[in-house]
Design a protein around this motif. Structure first.
Motif, PDB file in Angstrom:
ATOM      1  N   GLY A  98       0.815  -1.210   0.000  1.00 47.33           N
ATOM      2  CA  GLY A  98       0.000   0.000   0.000  1.00 47.33           C
ATOM      3  C   GLY A  98       0.847   1.258   0.000  1.00 47.33           C
ATOM      4  N   LEU A  99       1.908   1.260   0.797  1.00 42.47           N
ATOM      5  CA  LEU A  99       2.808   2.415   0.828  1.00 42.47           C
ATOM      6  C   LEU A  99       3.510   2.608  -0.520  1.00 42.47           C
ATOM      7  CD1 LEU A  99       4.330   1.927   4.398  1.00 42.47           C
ATOM      8  CD2 LEU A  99       2.667   3.674   3.675  1.00 42.47           C
ATOM      9  N   LYS A 100       3.904   1.494  -1.149  1.00 43.11           N
ATOM     10  CA  LYS A 100       4.520   1.585  -2.489  1.00 43.11           C
ATOM     11  C   LYS A 100       3.515   2.146  -3.487  1.00 43.11           C
ATOM     12  CE  LYS A 100       8.597  -0.507  -2.051  1.00 43.11           C
ATOM     13  NZ  LYS A 100       9.870   0.062  -2.422  1.00 43.11           N
ATOM     14  N   ALA A 101       2.266   1.685  -3.398  1.00 44.52           N
ATOM     15  CA  ALA A 101       1.235   2.183  -4.310  1.00 44.52           C
ATOM     16  C   ALA A 101       1.022   3.680  -4.116  1.00 44.52           C
ATOM     17  CB  ALA A 101      -0.073   1.421  -4.094  1.00 44.52           C
ATOM     18  N   MET A 102       1.050   4.130  -2.859  1.00 42.62           N
ATOM     19  CA  MET A 102       0.909   5.575  -2.597  1.00 42.62           C
ATOM     20  C   MET A 102       2.082   6.351  -3.189  1.00 42.62           C
ATOM     21  SD  MET A 102      -0.758   5.932   1.197  1.00 42.62           S
ATOM     22  CE  MET A 102      -0.524   7.703   1.160  1.00 42.62           C
ATOM     23  N   ASP A 103       3.280   5.800  -3.058  1.00 41.77           N
ATOM     24  CA  ASP A 103       4.467   6.451  -3.637  1.00 41.77           C
ATOM     25  C   ASP A 103       4.321   6.622  -5.144  1.00 41.77           C
ATOM     26  OD1 ASP A 103       5.708   6.626  -1.182  1.00 41.77           O
ATOM     27  OD2 ASP A 103       7.039   4.902  -1.525  1.00 41.77           O
ATOM     28  N   MET A 104       3.571   5.693  -5.766  1.00 39.54           N
ATOM     29  CA  MET A 104       3.372   5.741  -7.213  1.00 39.54           C
ATOM     30  C   MET A 104       2.083   6.495  -7.570  1.00 39.54           C
ATOM     31  SD  MET A 104       4.729   1.821  -8.040  1.00 39.54           S
ATOM     32  CE  MET A 104       3.174   1.351  -8.603  1.00 39.54           C
ATOM     33  N   SER A 105       1.478   7.134  -6.566  1.00 33.45           N
ATOM     34  CA  SER A 105       0.233   7.898  -6.728  1.00 33.45           C
ATOM     35  C   SER A 105      -0.934   7.033  -7.200  1.00 33.45           C
ATOM     36  CB  SER A 105       0.424   9.082  -7.692  1.00 33.45           C
ATOM     37  OG  SER A 105       1.400   9.958  -7.188  1.00 33.45           O
ATOM     38  N   ASP A 106      -0.910   5.753  -6.867  1.00 32.95           N
ATOM     39  CA  ASP A 106      -2.010   4.852  -7.173  1.00 32.95           C
ATOM     40  C   ASP A 106      -2.836   4.691  -5.899  1.00 32.95           C
ATOM     41  OD1 ASP A 106      -3.775   2.934  -7.999  1.00 32.95           O
ATOM     42  OD2 ASP A 106      -2.255   1.470  -8.603  1.00 32.95           O
ATOM     43  N   PHE A 107      -3.627   5.712  -5.601  1.00 32.34           N
ATOM     44  CA  PHE A 107      -4.332   5.776  -4.340  1.00 32.34           C
ATOM     45  C   PHE A 107      -5.486   4.783  -4.243  1.00 32.34           C
ATOM     46  CE2 PHE A 107      -2.446  10.013  -5.032  1.00 32.34           C
ATOM     47  CZ  PHE A 107      -1.511   9.957  -4.007  1.00 32.34           C
ATOM     48  N   ILE A 108      -6.082   4.421  -5.365  1.00 33.87           N
ATOM     49  CA  ILE A 108      -7.172   3.436  -5.347  1.00 33.87           C
ATOM     50  C   ILE A 108      -6.625   2.072  -4.935  1.00 33.87           C
ATOM     51  CG2 ILE A 108      -8.841   2.205  -6.781  1.00 33.87           C
ATOM     52  CD1 ILE A 108      -9.160   4.865  -8.360  1.00 33.87           C
ATOM     53  N   SER A 109      -5.509   1.669  -5.535  1.00 29.49           N
ATOM     54  CA  SER A 109      -4.893   0.394  -5.152  1.00 29.49           C
ATOM     55  C   SER A 109      -4.415   0.440  -3.710  1.00 29.49           C
ATOM     56  CB  SER A 109      -3.715   0.070  -6.072  1.00 29.49           C
ATOM     57  OG  SER A 109      -4.168  -0.171  -7.382  1.00 29.49           O
ATOM     58  N   ALA A 110      -3.838   1.560  -3.316  1.00 31.09           N
ATOM     59  CA  ALA A 110      -3.356   1.694  -1.942  1.00 31.09           C
ATOM     60  C   ALA A 110      -4.496   1.502  -0.948  1.00 31.09           C
ATOM     61  CB  ALA A 110      -2.699   3.057  -1.738  1.00 31.09           C
ATOM     62  N   ARG A 111      -5.625   2.100  -1.217  1.00 34.85           N
ATOM     63  CA  ARG A 111      -6.774   1.972  -0.309  1.00 34.85           C
ATOM     64  C   ARG A 111      -7.208   0.513  -0.187  1.00 34.85           C
ATOM     65  NH1 ARG A 111     -12.919   3.786  -1.095  1.00 34.85           N
ATOM     66  NH2 ARG A 111     -13.590   3.276   1.010  1.00 34.85           N
ATOM     67  N   LYS A 112      -7.272  -0.202  -1.307  1.00 33.71           N
ATOM     68  CA  LYS A 112      -7.658  -1.611  -1.276  1.00 33.71           C
ATOM     69  C   LYS A 112      -6.662  -2.431  -0.449  1.00 33.71           C
ATOM     70  CE  LYS A 112     -10.057  -1.559  -5.703  1.00 33.71           C
ATOM     71  NZ  LYS A 112     -10.002  -1.958  -7.098  1.00 33.71           N
ATOM     72  N   LEU A 113      -5.391  -2.127  -0.602  1.00 36.43           N
ATOM     73  CA  LEU A 113      -4.367  -2.854   0.150  1.00 36.43           C
ATOM     74  C   LEU A 113      -4.460  -2.535   1.635  1.00 36.43           C
ATOM     75  CD1 LEU A 113      -1.542  -2.349  -2.451  1.00 36.43           C
ATOM     76  CD2 LEU A 113      -2.518  -4.567  -1.775  1.00 36.43           C
ATOM     77  N   PHE A 114      -4.750  -1.307   1.988  1.00 34.16           N
ATOM     78  CA  PHE A 114      -4.854  -0.930   3.384  1.00 34.16           C
ATOM     79  C   PHE A 114      -6.099  -1.528   4.048  1.00 34.16           C
ATOM     80  CE2 PHE A 114      -2.392   3.147   2.289  1.00 34.16           C
ATOM     81  CZ  PHE A 114      -1.188   2.540   2.581  1.00 34.16           C
ATOM     82  N   GLU A 115      -7.103  -1.881   3.258  1.00 35.51           N
ATOM     83  CA  GLU A 115      -8.345  -2.434   3.811  1.00 35.51           C
ATOM     84  C   GLU A 115      -8.228  -3.914   4.135  1.00 35.51           C
ATOM     85  OE1 GLU A 115     -11.259  -1.383   0.889  1.00 35.51           O
ATOM     86  OE2 GLU A 115     -11.571   0.598   1.773  1.00 35.51           O
ATOM     87  N   PHE A 116      -7.160  -4.573   3.729  1.00 36.42           N
ATOM     88  CA  PHE A 116      -7.045  -6.003   3.990  1.00 36.42           C
ATOM     89  C   PHE A 116      -7.111  -6.224   5.464  1.00 36.42           C
ATOM     90  CE2 PHE A 116      -4.712  -9.810   5.109  1.00 36.42           C
ATOM     91  CZ  PHE A 116      -5.330 -10.742   4.314  1.00 36.42           C
TER      92      PHE A 116
END
Length: 116
Positions: A98-116
């Motif tokens: 999720g943190l990597k996804a945020m670094d890449m500005s992929d906030f939708i994927s980051a949110r899904k990863l953080f919800e696990f």
């Protein structure tokens, strides 16, 4: 085991390149996958994902391996979590991805990863 692989190659189910095997067609892979019991499938996804994730973090590989690892972990789902340590490892893996996804500005994927 080698004889079984060789037989699958001669029947056209697998292709062999050097020491590596792969299914000769996606449909063959899908058919083989569908024959695995769902509970066993979840366990395999979890084990594979955690091994990949540990490798990705330990060796600081590219982000693609981390995302692949977490995808495998998430395919397993929470039903395979048997101990708090296992659950923590799965959650930590999702946090890292999720943190990597945020670094890449992929906030939708980051949110899904953080919800696990």
């Amino acid at each position: 085991l080698q004889k079984s692989f060789d037989a699958a190659v001669s029947e056209g189910f697998l292709d062999k390149t050097n020491r590596n095997y792969k299914f000769s067609h996606d449909r063959i892979q899908e058919a083989a996958y569908s024959r695995i019991d769902q509970d066993e499938r979840r366990i395999l996804h979890s084990q594979y994902g955690l091994i990949l994730c540990n490798h990705a973090i330990k060796h600081k590989t590219d982000d693609a391996m981390l995302f692949t690892a977490v995808d495998q972990i998430n395919r397993a789902g929470p039903s395979v979590v048997l101990t708090s340590v296992h659950g923590s490892m799965m959650a930590q893996s999702n946090l890292q991805a999720g943190l990597k996804a945020m670094d890449m500005s992929d906030f939708i994927s980051a949110r899904k990863l953080f919800e696990f």
